[in-house]
Design a protein around this motif. Sequence first.
Motif: not given
Length: 797
Positions: A503-514
């Motif tokens: 769930s911590e991946l939700g902190n990646l506010q700059q992420l465009q591609y997962l």
Amino acid sequence: YEKYHRWILVCTILVIAVITAVLAITIPSAKRNRKLTSIALQTSNLNSTTMLSTPQRMALDWILGPNNARYNPTSDRNQIAQRYILATLYFSTEGRNWKQQGNMLSSDDECKWFEHSFVCSDYGAFVSLKLENNNLFGSIPSEIGYLEHLQHFAIGYNNVSGVLVNELGHLKNLATLNLTNNRIVGKIPRSMGDLEKLTLLDLSYNNLDGGIPVELGSLAELAVLDVSYNKIVSAIPTELGNLRNLTKLQLSNNKLSGEIPTEIGSLLQLKFLDMSSNYFISGGIPDEFGLLRELTYLDLHLNSLMGNDISQLGKMRQLTYLDLGSNHLSYVISSKLGFLTKLTELYLNDNALIGPIPTEIGRLTQMKHLGLWNNKLSGTIPTELGYFQQLETLDMDRNILSGQIPSEIGVLKSLQFLRLENNKLIGTIPSEVGGLANLTTLMLQENKLVGSIPSELGQLTDLEYSWLFSNYLNGTIPFELGNLSSLIDLSLDDNDLSGTIPSELGNLQQLQYLWLYNNYLNGTIPSELGRITELLELPLYNNSLSGTIPREFGNFTQLQKLSLELNRLNGTIPSELGGLTGLLRLSLQNNSLSGTIPIELGNLSQLQQLWLNSPLLNGTIPSELGMLAELTELKLLSTNLTGTIPSEIGNLSLLQSLWLSSPRLNGTIPSVLGSLTELTELKLQSTELSGSIPTELGDLSWLQSLWLSSGKLSGTIPSELGRLTELVELKIQSDELSGTIPSELGSLSQLQRLSLNSTKLKGSIPSELVGLPAWLSNETSPANDASTVQSVYTGWY
């Protein structure tokens, strides 16, 4: 009477006096104008007829004007000629549009027109003329060639066009000529070889063509020659080897061909040599280059150089920059490059280099950028790279390197780009990589790496790109990756990762591609991912994810691709997905989704692909899908979809693939489907559609695959299907079809697979079908009378 005669006499005397005064002024003025005109005509080597409506004519008119009244045509002849030349330059280059006008064309001494830009000698002769970045247009006038004392002429960074006039070769005192960044065309005049005092010649960033004049080899004082970024063709003149004072030779971005002259090795003062981006320069690198002991910069990339040895370059001990990339070099990297201890940048990329990377490369302790990508280098990565304490870029991708990633890479504290992808590297990712605090790009994909993803990677707070896909990485995704606040792209797909999505991946506010697809991930999709509002692509397909699709996904306002197929997702399709107005692809197939298809999906105005195959979907096909004007693929496969095919589907003018399957779909095949002229695939499979096959389907001229499968289709097979000249496969199945097989089907020259299945077909198989490739049939042969034909199968595997 006497008074009258006296009055007449006085008037006559006054008239004579006036005429005498006028003549006293006019005759010398006309004579002066003739002299001024003569000076202009001689300077321009023209006559009065050819001067009509030219910059020279305008300059002459100005010379004849009041701002030059104080100059004597006899005693001030040289100054008048100089003013005339400058006026000609002004009018030739559209002076009215110059950014800075100074005091141009004023009555002031011309040496004071432009402070710093115009410089004169103590005796008033122009020695420097600089008008760089001043919005000059037009062309260089030939009159410039008569400023015989000129030493510096610079009009770079303007919009000057036209050709280089031969008269430039008259400037015998010229030391620097800088015409860079203009639009000059034509050839370089051979007369430039007469500029015997020239030390700098910069003609770069123009549109010059032709060759490099051999006469330039006579410029014994030349220190800088730059003709880069032009359209110059032909070979490099061997005469350039005579320029023994040359320190910079810039020939890049032209169309030069042939081999590099060995004479270039005679330029012992050379410090900068750039022949890159000519494409046609061939042959090897001359051995004589080893004599260029003062060279600090050598760029030969993007040519057609060949050969199997560059050991001679190991003698260039002053070299700081070496680029031999994008050639056809096919040698083992010489260990002698280890002598280039001042090298800060080395690019050998995009060649056919073979063999190992020499350990001697570790001597290059000043290295900042090392590019060896796209070769055939083998062996292991030298641990000696750990000596590159200033290294910022390490790029060795697309080779056949093997072995493990050295842990010594972890000491490269200045490293920003690490690219080792597409090799045969094995072992684990060293945890020491987590100590590279300045790293922004980590690309290790397409190797044979195993083990878990080091949690230490979560310390790389400057990391923007982390590509680890297509390896054999296992274990779970470290929750520490949620600390990568600068991350833009996280690609972990095509591995053996398991466990849940942190769930911590939700902190990646700059992420465009997962990208997490093709793994063994399980558990539910964290709703926290909905906080990543910048996300553009989220492919999670081919895992074992369960639970429902989070409604928070409706927050992905920038999302373009959402691929969740081949999982174990259940529940309904959230109506919130209808708010993703930038979505291009929505693929939810092969899950256990249930419920109806939300009508809100009709709001996805940019959508191009919609795949919703799921056996538990029910209800009707929403007519709102007909509003998806950009849609090219629509795939709805379910066992519970009911109702009819909405006629609004006929509005999807860009649709290329339409695949609908449900045993509860009923009604007729809408004739409006015949207006979908971009269709290449139409499959209406396992349905309860009834009625006749619309003849309008014969208008689908690009159609390659047509499947119509229903137990209730009736009537005959339309002869219009014979117009589908691009058709590769045709499959029609229904127990109610009757009549004969249309002979027009024999016109389908591209057809490879044919299946016509009905118990009520009658008559013989048309002879035209005999020519179809890979003929296969049941008991009925094309040669038989076949009055009881029930089905035809050809080429169907």
